[in-house]
Design a protein around this motif. Structure first.
Motif, PDB file in Angstrom:
ATOM      1  N   THR A 196       0.842  -1.189   0.000  1.00 21.79           N
ATOM      2  CA  THR A 196       0.000   0.000   0.000  1.00 21.79           C
ATOM      3  C   THR A 196       0.878   1.240   0.000  1.00 21.79           C
ATOM      4  OG1 THR A 196      -1.796  -1.119   1.176  1.00 21.79           O
ATOM      5  CG2 THR A 196      -1.791   1.279   1.234  1.00 21.79           C
ATOM      6  N   ASP A 197       0.643   2.143  -0.962  1.00 16.03           N
ATOM      7  CA  ASP A 197       1.345   3.416  -1.015  1.00 16.03           C
ATOM      8  C   ASP A 197       0.787   4.313   0.086  1.00 16.03           C
ATOM      9  OD1 ASP A 197       1.647   6.336  -1.899  1.00 16.03           O
ATOM     10  OD2 ASP A 197       2.991   5.294  -3.278  1.00 16.03           O
ATOM     11  N   ASP A 198       1.647   4.743   0.998  1.00 14.16           N
ATOM     12  CA  ASP A 198       1.168   5.490   2.160  1.00 14.16           C
ATOM     13  C   ASP A 198       0.745   6.902   1.810  1.00 14.16           C
ATOM     14  OD1 ASP A 198       0.543   5.215   4.833  1.00 14.16           O
ATOM     15  OD2 ASP A 198       2.429   6.066   5.533  1.00 14.16           O
ATOM     16  N   ASP A 199       1.180   7.425   0.658  1.00 14.22           N
ATOM     17  CA  ASP A 199       0.759   8.763   0.244  1.00 14.22           C
ATOM     18  C   ASP A 199      -0.604   8.736  -0.438  1.00 14.22           C
ATOM     19  OD1 ASP A 199       3.084   9.897   1.225  1.00 14.22           O
ATOM     20  OD2 ASP A 199       4.140   9.765  -0.691  1.00 14.22           O
ATOM     21  N   SER A 200      -0.779   7.813  -1.385  1.00 16.83           N
ATOM     22  CA  SER A 200      -2.015   7.777  -2.165  1.00 16.83           C
ATOM     23  C   SER A 200      -3.078   6.856  -1.593  1.00 16.83           C
ATOM     24  CB  SER A 200      -1.705   7.328  -3.599  1.00 16.83           C
ATOM     25  OG  SER A 200      -1.271   5.967  -3.614  1.00 16.83           O
ATOM     26  N   GLY A 201      -2.667   5.911  -0.723  1.00 19.38           N
ATOM     27  CA  GLY A 201      -3.615   4.928  -0.197  1.00 19.38           C
ATOM     28  C   GLY A 201      -3.969   3.845  -1.194  1.00 19.38           C
ATOM     29  N   GLU A 202      -3.223   3.745  -2.303  1.00 18.44           N
ATOM     30  CA  GLU A 202      -3.526   2.745  -3.317  1.00 18.44           C
ATOM     31  C   GLU A 202      -2.722   1.466  -3.094  1.00 18.44           C
ATOM     32  OE1 GLU A 202      -4.751   4.665  -7.442  1.00 18.44           O
ATOM     33  OE2 GLU A 202      -2.791   5.373  -6.799  1.00 18.44           O
ATOM     34  N   LEU A 203      -3.363   0.340  -3.381  1.00 19.90           N
ATOM     35  CA  LEU A 203      -2.663  -0.927  -3.426  1.00 19.90           C
ATOM     36  C   LEU A 203      -1.872  -0.962  -4.730  1.00 19.90           C
ATOM     37  CD1 LEU A 203      -2.149  -3.787  -2.283  1.00 19.90           C
ATOM     38  CD2 LEU A 203      -4.164  -4.534  -3.568  1.00 19.90           C
ATOM     39  N   CYS A 204      -0.562  -1.199  -4.618  1.00 15.19           N
ATOM     40  CA  CYS A 204       0.324  -1.159  -5.781  1.00 15.19           C
ATOM     41  C   CYS A 204       1.070  -2.475  -5.935  1.00 15.19           C
ATOM     42  CB  CYS A 204       1.336  -0.019  -5.637  1.00 15.19           C
ATOM     43  SG  CYS A 204       0.614   1.629  -5.526  1.00 15.19           S
ATOM     44  N   ALA A 205       1.537  -2.728  -7.146  1.00 19.38           N
ATOM     45  CA  ALA A 205       2.340  -3.907  -7.435  1.00 19.38           C
ATOM     46  C   ALA A 205       3.650  -3.462  -8.073  1.00 19.38           C
ATOM     47  CB  ALA A 205       1.584  -4.840  -8.379  1.00 19.38           C
ATOM     48  N   TRP A 206       4.734  -4.170  -7.724  1.00 23.72           N
ATOM     49  CA  TRP A 206       6.036  -3.862  -8.311  1.00 23.72           C
ATOM     50  C   TRP A 206       6.791  -5.136  -8.634  1.00 23.72           C
ATOM     51  CZ3 TRP A 206      11.233  -4.001  -5.993  1.00 23.72           C
ATOM     52  CH2 TRP A 206      12.214  -3.495  -6.875  1.00 23.72           C
ATOM     53  N   ARG A 207       7.359  -5.165  -9.834  1.00 22.23           N
ATOM     54  CA  ARG A 207       8.289  -6.210 -10.257  1.00 22.23           C
ATOM     55  C   ARG A 207       9.597  -5.546 -10.653  1.00 22.23           C
ATOM     56  NH1 ARG A 207       3.471  -7.848 -11.793  1.00 22.23           N
ATOM     57  NH2 ARG A 207       3.471  -6.586 -13.694  1.00 22.23           N
ATOM     58  N   PRO A 208      10.724  -6.066 -10.194  1.00 21.12           N
ATOM     59  CA  PRO A 208      12.000  -5.476 -10.588  1.00 21.12           C
ATOM     60  C   PRO A 208      12.107  -5.372 -12.110  1.00 21.12           C
ATOM     61  CG  PRO A 208      12.319  -7.060  -8.824  1.00 21.12           C
ATOM     62  CD  PRO A 208      10.887  -7.170  -9.237  1.00 21.12           C
ATOM     63  N   GLY A 209      12.603  -4.243 -12.563  1.00 21.01           N
ATOM     64  CA  GLY A 209      12.678  -3.964 -13.989  1.00 21.01           C
ATOM     65  C   GLY A 209      11.515  -3.152 -14.503  1.00 21.01           C
ATOM     66  N   GLU A 210      10.513  -2.933 -13.663  1.00 25.28           N
ATOM     67  CA  GLU A 210       9.340  -2.158 -14.056  1.00 25.28           C
ATOM     68  C   GLU A 210       9.099  -1.049 -13.037  1.00 25.28           C
ATOM     69  OE1 GLU A 210       5.989  -4.720 -14.686  1.00 25.28           O
ATOM     70  OE2 GLU A 210       7.173  -6.271 -15.672  1.00 25.28           O
ATOM     71  N   LYS A 211       8.111  -0.230 -13.299  1.00 29.67           N
ATOM     72  CA  LYS A 211       7.708   0.794 -12.352  1.00 29.67           C
ATOM     73  C   LYS A 211       6.549   0.264 -11.497  1.00 29.67           C
ATOM     74  CE  LYS A 211       8.950   4.754 -15.281  1.00 29.67           C
ATOM     75  NZ  LYS A 211       8.446   5.982 -15.951  1.00 29.67           N
ATOM     76  N   PRO A 212       6.392   0.751 -10.251  1.00 31.75           N
ATOM     77  CA  PRO A 212       5.233   0.353  -9.459  1.00 31.75           C
ATOM     78  C   PRO A 212       3.942   0.719 -10.185  1.00 31.75           C
ATOM     79  CG  PRO A 212       6.857   1.460  -8.084  1.00 31.75           C
ATOM     80  CD  PRO A 212       7.296   1.641  -9.506  1.00 31.75           C
ATOM     81  N   MET A 213       2.968  -0.178 -10.115  1.00 34.82           N
ATOM     82  CA  MET A 213       1.709   0.010 -10.825  1.00 34.82           C
ATOM     83  C   MET A 213       0.549   0.036  -9.828  1.00 34.82           C
ATOM     84  SD  MET A 213       0.113   0.462 -13.669  1.00 34.82           S
ATOM     85  CE  MET A 213       1.409   0.060 -14.854  1.00 34.82           C
ATOM     86  N   PRO A 214      -0.194   1.152  -9.746  1.00 36.71           N
ATOM     87  CA  PRO A 214      -1.382   1.174  -8.892  1.00 36.71           C
ATOM     88  C   PRO A 214      -2.430   0.197  -9.419  1.00 36.71           C
ATOM     89  CG  PRO A 214      -0.715   3.393  -9.540  1.00 36.71           C
ATOM     90  CD  PRO A 214       0.049   2.447 -10.397  1.00 36.71           C
ATOM     91  N   LEU A 215      -3.079  -0.508  -8.508  1.00 34.91           N
ATOM     92  CA  LEU A 215      -4.095  -1.489  -8.875  1.00 34.91           C
ATOM     93  C   LEU A 215      -5.495  -1.019  -8.495  1.00 34.91           C
ATOM     94  CD1 LEU A 215      -4.794  -4.387  -9.885  1.00 34.91           C
ATOM     95  CD2 LEU A 215      -4.459  -5.135  -7.508  1.00 34.91           C
ATOM     96  N   VAL A 216      -5.667  -0.627  -7.242  1.00 34.86           N
ATOM     97  CA  VAL A 216      -6.967  -0.208  -6.732  1.00 34.86           C
ATOM     98  C   VAL A 216      -6.717   0.438  -5.377  1.00 34.86           C
ATOM     99  CG1 VAL A 216      -7.392  -2.430  -5.577  1.00 34.86           C
ATOM    100  CG2 VAL A 216      -9.344  -1.019  -6.267  1.00 34.86           C
ATOM    101  N   ALA A 217      -7.604   1.317  -4.944  1.00 41.43           N
ATOM    102  CA  ALA A 217      -7.475   1.899  -3.605  1.00 41.43           C
ATOM    103  C   ALA A 217      -7.548   0.789  -2.572  1.00 41.43           C
ATOM    104  CB  ALA A 217      -8.574   2.927  -3.362  1.00 41.43           C
ATOM    105  N   ALA A 218      -6.631   0.812  -1.606  1.00 42.84           N
ATOM    106  CA  ALA A 218      -6.627  -0.221  -0.577  1.00 42.84           C
ATOM    107  C   ALA A 218      -7.963  -0.259   0.136  1.00 42.84           C
ATOM    108  CB  ALA A 218      -5.498   0.025   0.418  1.00 42.84           C
ATOM    109  N   ALA A 219      -8.453  -1.470   0.402  1.00 43.62           N
ATOM    110  CA  ALA A 219      -9.755  -1.622   1.064  1.00 43.62           C
ATOM    111  C   ALA A 219      -9.663  -1.341   2.553  1.00 43.62           C
ATOM    112  CB  ALA A 219     -10.294  -3.023   0.829  1.00 43.62           C
ATOM    113  N   GLY A 220      -8.474  -1.532   3.133  1.00 38.53           N
ATOM    114  CA  GLY A 220      -8.290  -1.334   4.562  1.00 38.53           C
ATOM    115  C   GLY A 220      -6.842  -1.031   4.869  1.00 38.53           C
ATOM    116  N   PRO A 221      -6.487  -0.901   6.141  1.00 35.48           N
ATOM    117  CA  PRO A 221      -5.141  -0.455   6.513  1.00 35.48           C
ATOM    118  C   PRO A 221      -4.081  -1.548   6.513  1.00 35.48           C
ATOM    119  CG  PRO A 221      -6.492  -0.715   8.465  1.00 35.48           C
ATOM    120  CD  PRO A 221      -7.406  -0.961   7.300  1.00 35.48           C
ATOM    121  N   GLY A 222      -4.460  -2.806   6.596  1.00 32.10           N
ATOM    122  CA  GLY A 222      -3.491  -3.876   6.770  1.00 32.10           C
ATOM    123  C   GLY A 222      -2.995  -4.463   5.463  1.00 32.10           C
TER     124      GLY A 222
END
Length: 339
Positions: A217-243
């Protein structure tokens, strides 16, 4: 708990692991998809500190790692292996300390390679990352300093489809990545990425024959993100909760998908699925089940028939609930059952 705590054993039965008042407990199905045994304590009277870590090897064996107190302001790590769900885990065995001795330094993470050897990673007293790995014929290799700075709690260890172990750790201002270049080799630093990682939200899984993916979870945007080495982090969806989320790959209507689940701010479990490694397509949350206590955690697994199983557990109440995917198109779950 760090890692997936709902595991499928090699005999087709599911087990769950949970911390409880200075101990670790486990429960198992008496038969696949059948009733469950009562909780049992792992390793006798051994006292444990917070921070249980769990991993599953390709052989279906479970590996658990935790800290234990050994004196005033001193602790060390202990490890146990669980071979079959209805067989008690082995007793806790010492795995040492990243600084030879001292206090607890951070929550460990564990991954198991293709040869069945556990690799334990933990922040050291200097704020870097250290690891220790099992030898092929028993015992532990020497502790290794993997370097790094500003390592935060709860790294995420994962075994790729190649059988090689990788590690992701949140550091000050970003994420660092280590990977084995050859089976059994010492993990070496790879590239890192700048990111504002919400503490305690890393979760990694293998998402193709070549790649692993870390979710956070990106703490600035609150979005759930995915990252693979060699790529840029990709936002997926706003996190549903804090954990953190739990994540598993599964086939949905003939497509290789990644399914994520998280306790939402409403207290229910939220699910979202997307084609594996295609986060740019986005995802949508769908909530399921009853409202859960604030400390409830979620875990996902596939059973012996490849059917999705979702579990929720509240450490404060010990209440375990399960739901299985229905045998129909889509991602419909059956009713949640208390066990």
């Amino acid at each position: 708990m760090n890692g997936d705590w709902l595991l499928l054993g090699r005999d087709g039965r599911l087990s769950v692991y949970l911390p409880s008042d200075g101990a670790a407990l486990w429960r198992a199905e008496r038969a696949p998809a059948g009733p469950w045994e009562a909780p049992r304590r792992i390793g006798g009277d051994q006292e444990l500190l917070p921070g249980l870590s769990i991993g599953r090897g390709p052989d279906g064996y479970g590996h658990l790692v935790a800290w234990r107190p050994v004196g005033t302001d001193r602790s060390d790590l202990v490890h146990t292996t669980h071979f079959r769900p209805l067989l008690a885990p082995l007793d806790w065995q010492p795995a040492g300390h990243p600084n030879k001795q001292g206090a607890r330094t951070g929550t460990p993470a564990v991954a198991v390679d293709a040869q069945g050897r556990a690799h334990v990673f933990v922040r050291n007293g200097g704020g870097g990352m250290s690891m220790v790995a099992q030898k092929e014929k028993g015992g532990w290799e020497p502790w290794r300093d993997l370097k790094g700075r500003g390592v935060q709690e709860e790294p995420a260890a994962v075994t790729g489809e190649s059988g090689r172990v990788e590690l992701y750790a949140a550091v000050t201002g970003g994420i660092r990545h280590w990977r084995q270049e050859q089976p059994g080799a010492r993990p070496v630093p790879g590239e890192g990425v700048d990111a504002a990682v919400r503490p305690g939200t890393l979760r990694a899984l293998a998402t193709s024959e070549e790649s692993t993916t870390v979710l956070f979870t990106d703490d600035d945007s609150g979005e759930l993100c995915a990252w693979r080495p060699g790529e840029k982090p990709m936002p997926l969806v706003a996190a549903a909760g804090p954990g953190p989320v739990s994540a598993v790959r599964c086939v949905i209507d003939g497509h290789d998908c990644t399914l994520v689940a998280q306790r939402s701010t409403s207290g229910r479990v939220a699910f979202a699925a997307y084609p594996s490694q295609q986060e740019a397509l986005g995802a949508v949350w769908t909530e399921s089940g009853p409202e859960l206590p604030a400390d409830a955690v979620v875990s996902l697994a596939l059973d012996a028939d490849g059917r999705l199983v979702a579990a929720t557990l509240s450490p404060s109440t010990g209440q375990l609930r399960l739901a299985r995917r229905k045998d129909e198109p889509g991602l419909a779950l059956g009713p949640w059952q208390a066990v």
